[in-house]
Design an enzyme around this catalytic site. Structure first.
Site, PDB file in Angstrom:
ATOM      1  N   LYS A  14       3.816  16.507 -20.925  1.00 36.50           N
ATOM      2  CA  LYS A  14       2.867  15.848 -20.026  1.00 36.50           C
ATOM      3  C   LYS A  14       1.438  16.335 -20.254  1.00 36.50           C
ATOM      4  CE  LYS A  14       3.999  18.697 -15.958  1.00 36.50           C
ATOM      5  NZ  LYS A  14       4.625  19.766 -16.753  1.00 36.50           N
ATOM      6  N   ARG A  89       3.612  19.444  -7.292  1.00 32.96           N
ATOM      7  CA  ARG A  89       4.868  20.024  -7.763  1.00 32.96           C
ATOM      8  C   ARG A  89       5.908  20.101  -6.656  1.00 32.96           C
ATOM      9  NH1 ARG A  89       3.075  22.428 -12.666  1.00 32.96           N
ATOM     10  NH2 ARG A  89       4.455  23.703 -13.761  1.00 32.96           N
ATOM     11  N   ARG A 123       7.390  27.187 -28.483  1.00 28.90           N
ATOM     12  CA  ARG A 123       5.983  26.815 -28.284  1.00 28.90           C
ATOM     13  C   ARG A 123       5.077  28.033 -28.433  1.00 28.90           C
ATOM     14  NH1 ARG A 123       4.113  23.551 -22.934  1.00 28.90           N
ATOM     15  NH2 ARG A 123       4.493  25.468 -21.782  1.00 28.90           N
ATOM     16  N   ARG A 155       3.624  32.127 -24.281  1.00 29.73           N
ATOM     17  CA  ARG A 155       3.404  32.320 -22.848  1.00 29.73           C
ATOM     18  C   ARG A 155       4.543  33.132 -22.238  1.00 29.73           C
ATOM     19  NH1 ARG A 155       1.983  26.552 -20.227  1.00 29.73           N
ATOM     20  NH2 ARG A 155       3.265  27.449 -18.579  1.00 29.73           N
ATOM     21  N   ARG A 166      12.302  28.157 -14.432  1.00 30.37           N
ATOM     22  CA  ARG A 166      11.303  27.109 -14.172  1.00 30.37           C
ATOM     23  C   ARG A 166      11.977  25.741 -14.073  1.00 30.37           C
ATOM     24  NH1 ARG A 166       7.467  27.761 -18.989  1.00 30.37           N
ATOM     25  NH2 ARG A 166       6.212  26.095 -18.090  1.00 30.37           N
TER      26      ARG A 166
HETATM   27  P1  AMP Z   1       2.289  24.669 -16.172  1.00 33.51           P
HETATM   28  O1  AMP Z   1       1.221  25.090 -17.119  1.00 33.51           O
HETATM   29  O2  AMP Z   1       2.017  23.327 -15.519  1.00 33.51           O
HETATM   30  O3  AMP Z   1       3.670  24.764 -16.778  1.00 33.51           O
HETATM   31  O4  AMP Z   1       2.256  25.710 -14.958  1.00 33.51           O
HETATM   32  C1  AMP Z   1       2.536  27.082 -15.177  1.00 33.51           C
HETATM   33  C2  AMP Z   1       2.781  27.795 -13.871  1.00 33.51           C
HETATM   34  O5  AMP Z   1       1.615  27.666 -13.027  1.00 33.51           O
HETATM   35  C3  AMP Z   1       3.905  27.235 -13.007  1.00 33.51           C
HETATM   36  O6  AMP Z   1       5.178  27.730 -13.409  1.00 33.51           O
HETATM   37  C4  AMP Z   1       3.491  27.747 -11.623  1.00 33.51           C
HETATM   38  O7  AMP Z   1       3.744  29.129 -11.487  1.00 33.51           O
HETATM   39  C5  AMP Z   1       1.988  27.565 -11.659  1.00 33.51           C
HETATM   40  N1  AMP Z   1       1.588  26.219 -11.187  1.00 33.51           N
HETATM   41  C6  AMP Z   1       0.973  25.239 -11.918  1.00 33.51           C
HETATM   42  N2  AMP Z   1       0.778  24.148 -11.174  1.00 33.51           N
HETATM   43  C7  AMP Z   1       1.289  24.422  -9.939  1.00 33.51           C
HETATM   44  C8  AMP Z   1       1.410  23.689  -8.723  1.00 33.51           C
HETATM   45  N3  AMP Z   1       0.966  22.418  -8.619  1.00 33.51           N
HETATM   46  N4  AMP Z   1       1.998  24.310  -7.667  1.00 33.51           N
HETATM   47  C9  AMP Z   1       2.438  25.571  -7.734  1.00 33.51           C
HETATM   48  N5  AMP Z   1       2.371  26.311  -8.856  1.00 33.51           N
HETATM   49  C10 AMP Z   1       1.801  25.756  -9.949  1.00 33.51           C
END
Ligand code: AMP
Length: 213
Positions: A14, A89, A123, A155, A166
């Site tokens: 995404k 989320r 990744r 990461r 996750r």
């Molecule tokens: P992502 O880069 O979108 O995979 O996000 C990495 C991490 O950031 C997630 O596993 C959460 O810990 C935090 N995070 C990102 N977006 C949100 C959100 N909308 N609500 C809560 N935590 C978030």
């Protein structure tokens, strides 16, 4: 105005698709994950609050991310639309968003679980935003970003145990949004297993008509 949400589990692509849409249509990509990672890197108060939850693959509190997004979409560059990548989320976030903006389309990018684990564990990312896959899209020089020359990293939350967690968090907290947006008539299913270019074409062909003019 075209307000877009990119839904889909971690590793569904995404972020990549949001970036392409942003380049093509000029709507800013608002990635809560990137905003939080930058805050951690800069050691701000926000970063300190978010770090433990992020490293563990848990969600950061609704209050924090709702505040980040409300502030960001109030900027002038969102006047013609925006692309939310990684937000909302959970239902609390979706309802908070409904209070401030109308959403035109939600793309649910679907990829089977085992492929997600494979993608995320292979990744490698750069702080400039580029991402690589060790097998399918490796950097030209091992461990180094093609576009800015910085060192790539894995990461913390892309390590296998955290990926599984996750994905569980996604199923329990984020997946209910599929039903929520489907009920509002704005959900579009996208097959995320296809080639990146084909996924993008599919997304573009499902944008609301006013966006394509
Ligand atoms: P992502 O880069 O979108 O995979 O996000 C990495 C991490 O950031 C997630 O596993 C959460 O810990 C935090 N995070 C990102 N977006 C949100 C959100 N909308 N609500 C809560 N935590 C978030």
């Amino acid at each position: 105005m075209t307000n877009v949400i990119m839904l889909g589990p971690p590793g569904s692509g995404k972020g990549t698709q949001a970036e392409r849409l942003s380049h093509t249509y000029g709507w800013p990509q608002i990635s809560t994950g990137n905003i939080l990672r930058h805050a951690i890197e800069a050691k701000t108060e926000l970063g300190l609050k978010a770090k433990d939850a992020m490293d563990a693959g848990e969600l950061v509190s609704d209050e924090i991310v709702d505040g980040i997004v409300a502030e960001r979409i109030s900027h002038d560059d969102c006047i013609k639309g925006f692309i939310l990548d990684g937000f909302p989320r959970d239902l609390i976030q979706a309802k908070a968003l409904d209070e401030i903006r109308k959403i035109d389309v939600v793309f649910d990018i679907r990829v089977p679980e085992e492929e997600l684990v494979e993608r995320l564990s292979m990744r490698r990312v750069c702080d400039c935003g580029e991402t690589y896959h060790l097998k399918y899209n490796p950097p030209q020089k091992e461990g180094v970003c093609n576009s800015c020359g910085r060192k790539l990293y894995h990461r913390e939350d892309d390590k296998v145990e955290t990926i599984r967690h996750r994905l569980q968090v996604y199923h329990s907290q984020t997946e209910p949004l599929i039903h929520y947006y489907s009920g509002k008539g704005v959900l579009v299913d996208i097959d995320g297993t296809k080639h990146i270019d084909d996924v993008f074409k599919n997304i573009v062909s499902n944008l609301p008509d006013e966006a394509k003019q």
